[in-house]
Write an enzyme that holds these catalytic residues in place. Structure first.
Site, PDB file in Angstrom:
ATOM      1  N   ASN A  10       0.867  -1.185   0.000  1.00  0.00           N
ATOM      2  CA  ASN A  10       0.000   0.000   0.000  1.00  0.00           C
ATOM      3  C   ASN A  10       0.902   1.234   0.000  1.00  0.00           C
ATOM      4  O   ASN A  10       1.444   1.603   1.031  1.00  0.00           O
ATOM      5  CB  ASN A  10      -0.887  -0.027   1.261  1.00  0.00           C
ATOM      6  CG  ASN A  10      -1.737   1.226   1.396  1.00  0.00           C
ATOM      7  OD1 ASN A  10      -1.824   2.039   0.474  1.00  0.00           O
ATOM      8  ND2 ASN A  10      -2.366   1.388   2.553  1.00  0.00           N
ATOM      9  N   LYS A  49       0.101   4.230  -0.459  1.00  0.00           N
ATOM     10  CA  LYS A  49      -0.616   5.430   0.022  1.00  0.00           C
ATOM     11  C   LYS A  49      -0.369   6.595  -0.962  1.00  0.00           C
ATOM     12  O   LYS A  49      -0.195   6.357  -2.143  1.00  0.00           O
ATOM     13  CB  LYS A  49      -0.196   5.749   1.450  1.00  0.00           C
ATOM     14  CG  LYS A  49      -0.319   4.524   2.372  1.00  0.00           C
ATOM     15  CD  LYS A  49      -0.245   4.841   3.819  1.00  0.00           C
ATOM     16  CE  LYS A  49      -0.369   3.545   4.624  1.00  0.00           C
ATOM     17  NZ  LYS A  49      -0.476   3.754   6.041  1.00  0.00           N
ATOM     18  N   HIS A 108      -9.728   1.289   4.331  1.00  0.00           N
ATOM     19  CA  HIS A 108      -8.506   1.473   5.118  1.00  0.00           C
ATOM     20  C   HIS A 108      -8.808   2.459   6.250  1.00  0.00           C
ATOM     21  O   HIS A 108      -9.607   3.377   6.097  1.00  0.00           O
ATOM     22  CB  HIS A 108      -7.391   2.012   4.216  1.00  0.00           C
ATOM     23  CG  HIS A 108      -6.070   2.057   4.900  1.00  0.00           C
ATOM     24  ND1 HIS A 108      -5.725   3.062   5.770  1.00  0.00           N
ATOM     25  CD2 HIS A 108      -5.016   1.202   4.877  1.00  0.00           C
ATOM     26  CE1 HIS A 108      -4.515   2.820   6.253  1.00  0.00           C
ATOM     27  NE2 HIS A 108      -4.060   1.701   5.718  1.00  0.00           N
ATOM     28  N   GLU A 144      -7.304   4.923   7.369  1.00  0.00           N
ATOM     29  CA  GLU A 144      -7.117   6.341   7.031  1.00  0.00           C
ATOM     30  C   GLU A 144      -8.330   6.884   6.288  1.00  0.00           C
ATOM     31  O   GLU A 144      -8.724   8.036   6.472  1.00  0.00           O
ATOM     32  CB  GLU A 144      -5.821   6.519   6.215  1.00  0.00           C
ATOM     33  CG  GLU A 144      -4.595   6.388   7.105  1.00  0.00           C
ATOM     34  CD  GLU A 144      -3.354   5.819   6.432  1.00  0.00           C
ATOM     35  OE1 GLU A 144      -3.284   5.818   5.189  1.00  0.00           O
ATOM     36  OE2 GLU A 144      -2.467   5.348   7.169  1.00  0.00           O
ATOM     37  N   GLU A 204      -5.900  -4.664  10.488  1.00  0.00           N
ATOM     38  CA  GLU A 204      -4.879  -3.644  10.722  1.00  0.00           C
ATOM     39  C   GLU A 204      -5.233  -2.860  11.986  1.00  0.00           C
ATOM     40  O   GLU A 204      -6.024  -1.893  11.922  1.00  0.00           O
ATOM     41  CB  GLU A 204      -4.825  -2.666   9.550  1.00  0.00           C
ATOM     42  CG  GLU A 204      -4.391  -3.279   8.247  1.00  0.00           C
ATOM     43  CD  GLU A 204      -3.767  -2.237   7.324  1.00  0.00           C
ATOM     44  OE1 GLU A 204      -2.598  -2.381   7.000  1.00  0.00           O
ATOM     45  OE2 GLU A 204      -4.452  -1.274   6.957  1.00  0.00           O
ATOM     46  N   GLY A 253       1.911   2.707  10.957  1.00  0.00           N
ATOM     47  CA  GLY A 253       2.860   3.819  10.934  1.00  0.00           C
ATOM     48  C   GLY A 253       3.535   4.093  12.262  1.00  0.00           C
ATOM     49  O   GLY A 253       4.107   5.160  12.469  1.00  0.00           O
ATOM     50  N   SER A 256       2.847  -1.767  10.605  1.00  0.00           N
ATOM     51  CA  SER A 256       4.279  -1.817  10.956  1.00  0.00           C
ATOM     52  C   SER A 256       4.945  -3.150  10.622  1.00  0.00           C
ATOM     53  O   SER A 256       5.777  -3.648  11.370  1.00  0.00           O
ATOM     54  CB  SER A 256       4.488  -1.460  12.436  1.00  0.00           C
ATOM     55  OG  SER A 256       4.168  -0.097  12.646  1.00  0.00           O
TER      56      SER A 256
END
Ligand code: PGA
Length: 252
Positions: free
Chosen positions: A12, A14, A99, A101, A169, A175, A214
């Site tokens: 991914n 992003k 996702h 985000e 996730e 992150g 991560s």
């Protein structure tokens, strides 16, 4: 007991990557595939702007590409949106949906994710549906309920074992360089598996459940070796070709 289905590693990227440097990294990944025998499935989800250039260089590599989002609508007056059919038209086989985000920054609800996945399946894309809990929810002992509600509401009736992958996730692991322990990952995947085995139609294989948050070359192998982990969703560590290829090797 060995696993019945090949692992899948999903990159991914992003909102990262300008054309020239990204295509240099992609070429390194492609060369790695042409030299090494890779036994897992590999999907790269770059920004939309890179898909066309990547698609041209895909044939005979075994690498697949996907989008990071797609509209719930098939086409029409939806300024700024990208349709699942447009992704399919660019040789995409996959799309990441829901996702964290997108859920947090763009207010995507599980109901919207469900509609997007339905449209993606109509366009013959495989949906990678993401779920995850916050640290507060985990500390409060409600992580399982939160995940179950997201799964219940996000997975559409059109889902089956070949067109749907679930990505677990934990939001706090994304992150952050912090991951759940191996036991915690395995426990959550086992919990998700018991739910999706009932919810997702199977034509012979159990639906794949991948872990993200991560993941790097340092921990990929031990995570992907867990019994109910069928692959990895990799953010930062997928931006560098060497580290991504290292991760792919661990899952292969
Ligand atoms: P990360 O991101 O690997 O950088 O933690 C994973 C993701 O957001 O999919």
């Amino acid at each position: 007991m060995s696993k019945r289905i090949p692992n899948i590693v999903i990159a991914n990227w992003k909102m990262n990557g300008l054309l020239a440097p990204s295509m240099r990294e992609f070429k390194k990944i492609r060369d790695f595939f042409l030299q090494d025998l890779i036994s897992c499935d590999v999907v790269i989800c770059p920004p939309f702007t890179l898909l066309r250039d990547m698609a041209e260089k895909l044939p005979n590599t075994g690498i697949k590409i996907g989008g990071q989002n797609a509209s719930y609508a098939e086409h029409g007056a939806f300024t700024g949106e990208i349709s699942a059919f447009m992704l399919a038209d660019l040789m995409c086989e996959y799309v990441i949906l829901g996702h964290s985000e997108r859920r947090a920054l763009f207010h995507e609800t599980s109901e919207v994710v469900n509609k997007k996945a339905t449209t993606a399946h109509k366009a013959k894309l495989k949906s990678i549906i993401c779920v995850g809990e916050t640290m507060e929810e985990r500390d409060g002992g409600i992580a399982n309920e939160v995940i179950e509600t997201q799964l219940l509401e996000s997975i559409p009736d059109s889902a089956n074992d070949s067109n749907t992958i679930i990505a677990y996730e934990p939001i706090w692991a994304i992150g952050s360089n912090v991951t759940p322990s191996l036991d915690e990952i395995n426990e959550m995947h086992t919990y998700i598996k018991s739910f999706v085995d009932k919810r997702i139609k199977s034509f012979g294989n159990p639906p794949r459940i991948v872990y993200g948050g991560s993941v790097g070359a340092n921990n990929a192998k031990e995570i992907v070796n867990l019994h109910n982990v069928n692959g990895l969703l990799v953010g930062r560590a997928s931006l560098d070709a060497d580290s991504f290829c290292n991760i792919v090797q661990s899952a292969s």
